[in-house]
Design a protein around this motif. Structure first.
Motif, PDB file in Angstrom:
ATOM      1  N   TYR A  67       0.832  -1.207   0.000  1.00 41.98           N
ATOM      2  CA  TYR A  67       0.000   0.000   0.000  1.00 41.98           C
ATOM      3  C   TYR A  67       0.866   1.257   0.000  1.00 41.98           C
ATOM      4  O   TYR A  67       0.574   2.236  -0.675  1.00 41.98           O
ATOM      5  CB  TYR A  67      -0.916  -0.010   1.226  1.00 41.98           C
ATOM      6  CG  TYR A  67      -1.800   1.216   1.316  1.00 41.98           C
ATOM      7  CD1 TYR A  67      -2.837   1.424   0.406  1.00 41.98           C
ATOM      8  CD2 TYR A  67      -1.566   2.184   2.291  1.00 41.98           C
ATOM      9  CE1 TYR A  67      -3.650   2.555   0.493  1.00 41.98           C
ATOM     10  CE2 TYR A  67      -2.359   3.309   2.392  1.00 41.98           C
ATOM     11  CZ  TYR A  67      -3.407   3.498   1.479  1.00 41.98           C
ATOM     12  OH  TYR A  67      -4.188   4.619   1.569  1.00 41.98           O
ATOM     13  N   ILE A  68       1.977   1.224   0.789  1.00 45.55           N
ATOM     14  CA  ILE A  68       2.854   2.380   0.840  1.00 45.55           C
ATOM     15  C   ILE A  68       3.460   2.639  -0.529  1.00 45.55           C
ATOM     16  O   ILE A  68       3.578   3.783  -0.986  1.00 45.55           O
ATOM     17  CB  ILE A  68       3.966   2.173   1.889  1.00 45.55           C
ATOM     18  CG1 ILE A  68       3.357   2.061   3.280  1.00 45.55           C
ATOM     19  CG2 ILE A  68       4.987   3.301   1.848  1.00 45.55           C
ATOM     20  CD1 ILE A  68       2.556   3.271   3.717  1.00 45.55           C
ATOM     21  N   LYS A 129       0.366   7.780   4.387  1.00 51.97           N
ATOM     22  CA  LYS A 129       0.089   7.547   2.957  1.00 51.97           C
ATOM     23  C   LYS A 129      -1.311   8.017   2.598  1.00 51.97           C
ATOM     24  O   LYS A 129      -1.530   8.633   1.554  1.00 51.97           O
ATOM     25  CB  LYS A 129       0.254   6.054   2.652  1.00 51.97           C
ATOM     26  CG  LYS A 129       0.039   5.710   1.181  1.00 51.97           C
ATOM     27  CD  LYS A 129       1.138   6.292   0.318  1.00 51.97           C
ATOM     28  CE  LYS A 129       1.013   5.854  -1.152  1.00 51.97           C
ATOM     29  NZ  LYS A 129       2.087   6.409  -1.985  1.00 51.97           N
ATOM     30  N   ARG A 130      -2.275   7.736   3.496  1.00 50.46           N
ATOM     31  CA  ARG A 130      -3.660   8.126   3.224  1.00 50.46           C
ATOM     32  C   ARG A 130      -3.799   9.668   3.153  1.00 50.46           C
ATOM     33  O   ARG A 130      -4.583  10.199   2.373  1.00 50.46           O
ATOM     34  CB  ARG A 130      -4.570   7.575   4.318  1.00 50.46           C
ATOM     35  CG  ARG A 130      -4.939   6.120   4.130  1.00 50.46           C
ATOM     36  CD  ARG A 130      -5.807   5.689   5.285  1.00 50.46           C
ATOM     37  NE  ARG A 130      -6.330   4.322   5.082  1.00 50.46           N
ATOM     38  CZ  ARG A 130      -7.017   3.655   5.998  1.00 50.46           C
ATOM     39  NH1 ARG A 130      -7.261   4.202   7.184  1.00 50.46           N
ATOM     40  NH2 ARG A 130      -7.455   2.448   5.726  1.00 50.46           N
ATOM     41  N   SER A 131      -3.081  10.348   4.030  1.00 52.03           N
ATOM     42  CA  SER A 131      -3.217  11.824   4.092  1.00 52.03           C
ATOM     43  C   SER A 131      -2.366  12.539   3.034  1.00 52.03           C
ATOM     44  O   SER A 131      -2.341  13.767   2.993  1.00 52.03           O
ATOM     45  CB  SER A 131      -2.811  12.310   5.486  1.00 52.03           C
ATOM     46  OG  SER A 131      -1.434  12.023   5.732  1.00 52.03           O
ATOM     47  N   GLY A 135       6.224  11.773   1.562  1.00 50.71           N
ATOM     48  CA  GLY A 135       7.593  11.848   2.056  1.00 50.71           C
ATOM     49  C   GLY A 135       7.718  11.325   3.464  1.00 50.71           C
ATOM     50  O   GLY A 135       8.660  10.605   3.809  1.00 50.71           O
ATOM     51  N   GLU A 136       6.772  11.694   4.308  1.00 53.96           N
ATOM     52  CA  GLU A 136       6.792  11.207   5.689  1.00 53.96           C
ATOM     53  C   GLU A 136       6.656   9.698   5.724  1.00 53.96           C
ATOM     54  O   GLU A 136       7.337   9.018   6.514  1.00 53.96           O
ATOM     55  CB  GLU A 136       5.659  11.863   6.482  1.00 53.96           C
ATOM     56  CG  GLU A 136       5.618  11.410   7.937  1.00 53.96           C
ATOM     57  CD  GLU A 136       4.470  12.070   8.681  1.00 53.96           C
ATOM     58  OE1 GLU A 136       4.152  11.559   9.799  1.00 53.96           O
ATOM     59  OE2 GLU A 136       3.878  13.060   8.170  1.00 53.96           O
ATOM     60  N   ALA A 137       5.761   9.132   4.890  1.00 59.26           N
ATOM     61  CA  ALA A 137       5.561   7.687   4.848  1.00 59.26           C
ATOM     62  C   ALA A 137       6.844   6.990   4.448  1.00 59.26           C
ATOM     63  O   ALA A 137       7.220   5.931   5.008  1.00 59.26           O
ATOM     64  CB  ALA A 137       4.444   7.330   3.870  1.00 59.26           C
TER      65      ALA A 137
END
Length: 505
Positions: A67-68, A129-131, A135-137
């Motif tokens: 998913y990521i 990832k959803r939001s 980059g953070e993910a």
């Protein structure tokens, strides 16, 4: 030691050995079943659930990473399905391993490690990832602790797997050992049973077979005519008592034979007529139709001559006649009169006269007999059907015994036969069923009294016949005579004659 005690001790030893063997076998069976239950119902399913838990956790990690990388919801579904499967696997492992605290602790540790990975890695990455915080993910994915938490969780699950495998191997070894011991016990049981059989055979041979064979050969030698052969005491006390009894009987027979020889010499010198009468009054040996048997018993009240007689005659047309007559009186004079009645009665039956007609013919042929009279029963039997015609001249009731032991009394069909009282004598029909009997007897059988003055009586005889009705004609006759003899305090005071006509089933 008496034979009964020997048998009791042998039986006790047998029961004790079998009891111990059964108890041991039951114990092993319980152990085997318990270990089998642990293996089949707990550890094997637990091993499968541990594998399912590992697969579910790996599916979570795969779905989370997919998913990521792709952002596809299908990959997120793989993660969620893996999470649900892992939860189910943990709950099932808790149930299966409830009796194994160490393994249950490993399951809880695995669940805690999975939860830490979910809370610290999977859920934050998925939320980023959803939001849209790609980059953070990506930073979270590459973080140093991400792989460590995943490996810690898989390591905890692997520890549970190894623990379950160790317990499973131990339980399987216990089960196999119990099975092996059970097999050995069964083999030992067979050996013990064989040993008991051999010992029992040896003891039976020593206690029973050899002594009985020795006693049998000695008795057979005496029965064969060697009355001088001494019966020696052999075997256990009970058989020794039997041998002593037979030996006493042998000595008594020798004594009685000596007395009989002397009496026979006296009879030969003074009573040739009496012996001739006895032989003439004896029943002839007429073979009956297949399935039929007759048993006659005769005991004179005085000497060897009586007024009673019975006989069977083949009528030549497939039918058979049975006659039983009781002439009043005792001794030689009465015997002469009885012989005349027998000759006339047999002649009447052979001429084809029916039972009632035969009585009338005998009465006319006898002429004026004064106060002399007789009672009797005449029966003409069709052996094929079992149907018979009969007539009774003032005689005690005939007993018709059914196959079920029911008894019907056949009463006299006319008066006594003599010159004082004329007939007529009626006839009646009866059916002797397969397994049934027709019994005729003289009043000397039911008139004996015991010490209390009580007659043997027709009721006692009827009850005795009912009790013995399942036996043969000979057995019924022997039982009746024996019971009457035991009842008679001073012996029979009247001539006794009993005839049992039996039909096989």
């Amino acid at each position: 030691m008496r034979l009964r005690r020997r048998v009791q001790l042998l039986a006790l030893a047998f029961v004790a050995l079998i009891g111990l063997d059964v108890a041991f076998a039951v114990r092993l069976t319980v152990v085997r079943d318990n270990t089998t239950e642990v293996v089949e119902e707990r550890l094997n399913p637990a091993r499968a659930e541990v594998a399912a838990l590992l697969n579910a956790f790996i599916s979570q990690e795969t779905g989370q990473r997919g998913y990521i990388i792709t952002g596809r919801d299908g990959q997120l579904d793989v993660y969620l399905n893996g999470r649900r499967s892992a939860a189910r696997a943990v709950e099932e492992l808790r149930r299966l391993l409830a009796a194994e605290p160490a393994l249950l602790g490993g399951v809880e540790a695995s669940q805690a490690a999975i939860a830490r990975w979910q809370e610290q890695v999977a859920e934050p990455e998925i939320a980023a990832k959803r939001s849209g915080r790609v980059g953070e993910a990506e930073v979270l994915v590459e973080a140093e602790g991400t792989l460590r938490l995943f490996e810690q969780a898989t390591a905890r699950i692997d520890e549970v797997r190894r623990g379950v495998n160790v317990e499973l191997m131990q339980a399987e070894e216990d089960r196999d050992r119990a099975r092996s011991l059970t097999t050995r016990v069964l083999v030992a049981s067979l050996v013990i049973a064989l040993g008991i059989a051999v010992v029992t055979r040896i003891l039976i041979t020593r206690w029973f077979t050899v002594p009985i064979d020795d006693l049998r050969r000695s008795v057979a030698q005496v029965a064969g005519g060697d009355l001088d052969h001494v019966i020696e005491s052999v075997g256990p006390p009970e058989l020794e008592e039997v041998a002593d009894g037979v030996e006493a009987m042998r000595r008594r027979i020798l004594t009685e034979l000596g007395d009989a020889d002397r009496a026979r010499g006296a009879l030969a010198r003074r009573g040739l007529v009496v012996l001739t009468l006895r032989d003439e009054l004896a029943a002839s040996k007429v073979p009956l139709a297949p399935g039929w048997a007759v048993a006659g018993r005769f005991e004179p009240a005085e000497g060897i001559i009586a007024g009673d007689w019975w006989d069977v005659v083949d009528l030549g047309d497939g039918r058979t006649a049975l006659a039983l007559v009781d002439v009043a009186g005792h001794g030689a004079a009465t015997g002469v009169y009885a012989l005349r009645t027998k000759q006339l009665t047999m002649a009447a039956l052979r001429e084809g006269l029916g039972p009632g007609e035969a009585w009338s013919w005998v009465q006319r042929a006898m002429g004026d007999t004064g106060e002399q009279f007789l009672t009797g029963a005449l029966v003409v039997l069709d052996p094929t059907t079992g149907r018979c015609r009969w007539s009774s001249a003032g005689h005690p009731d005939l007993l018709l015994v059914g196959s079920a032991g029911d008894i019907k009394h056949l009463e006299a069909t006319g008066p006594v036969c003599g010159s004082v009282i004329p007939g007529p004598w009626a006839e009646a029909e009866a059916m002797v069923e397969p397994g049934g009997f027709l019994i005729a007897f003289t009043d000397g059988l039911i008139e004996p009294r015991n010490k209390a003055g009580e007659e043997f009586g027709a009721d006692r005889l009827t009850a005795l016949v009912r009790a013995a009705a399942s036996g043969t004609a000979d057995a019924v006759a022997d039982a009746c005579i024996a019971a009457a003899r035991r009842h008679a305090a001073g012996g029979f005071t009247d001539d006794v004659t009993l005839v049992v006509l039996g039909r096989s089933r």
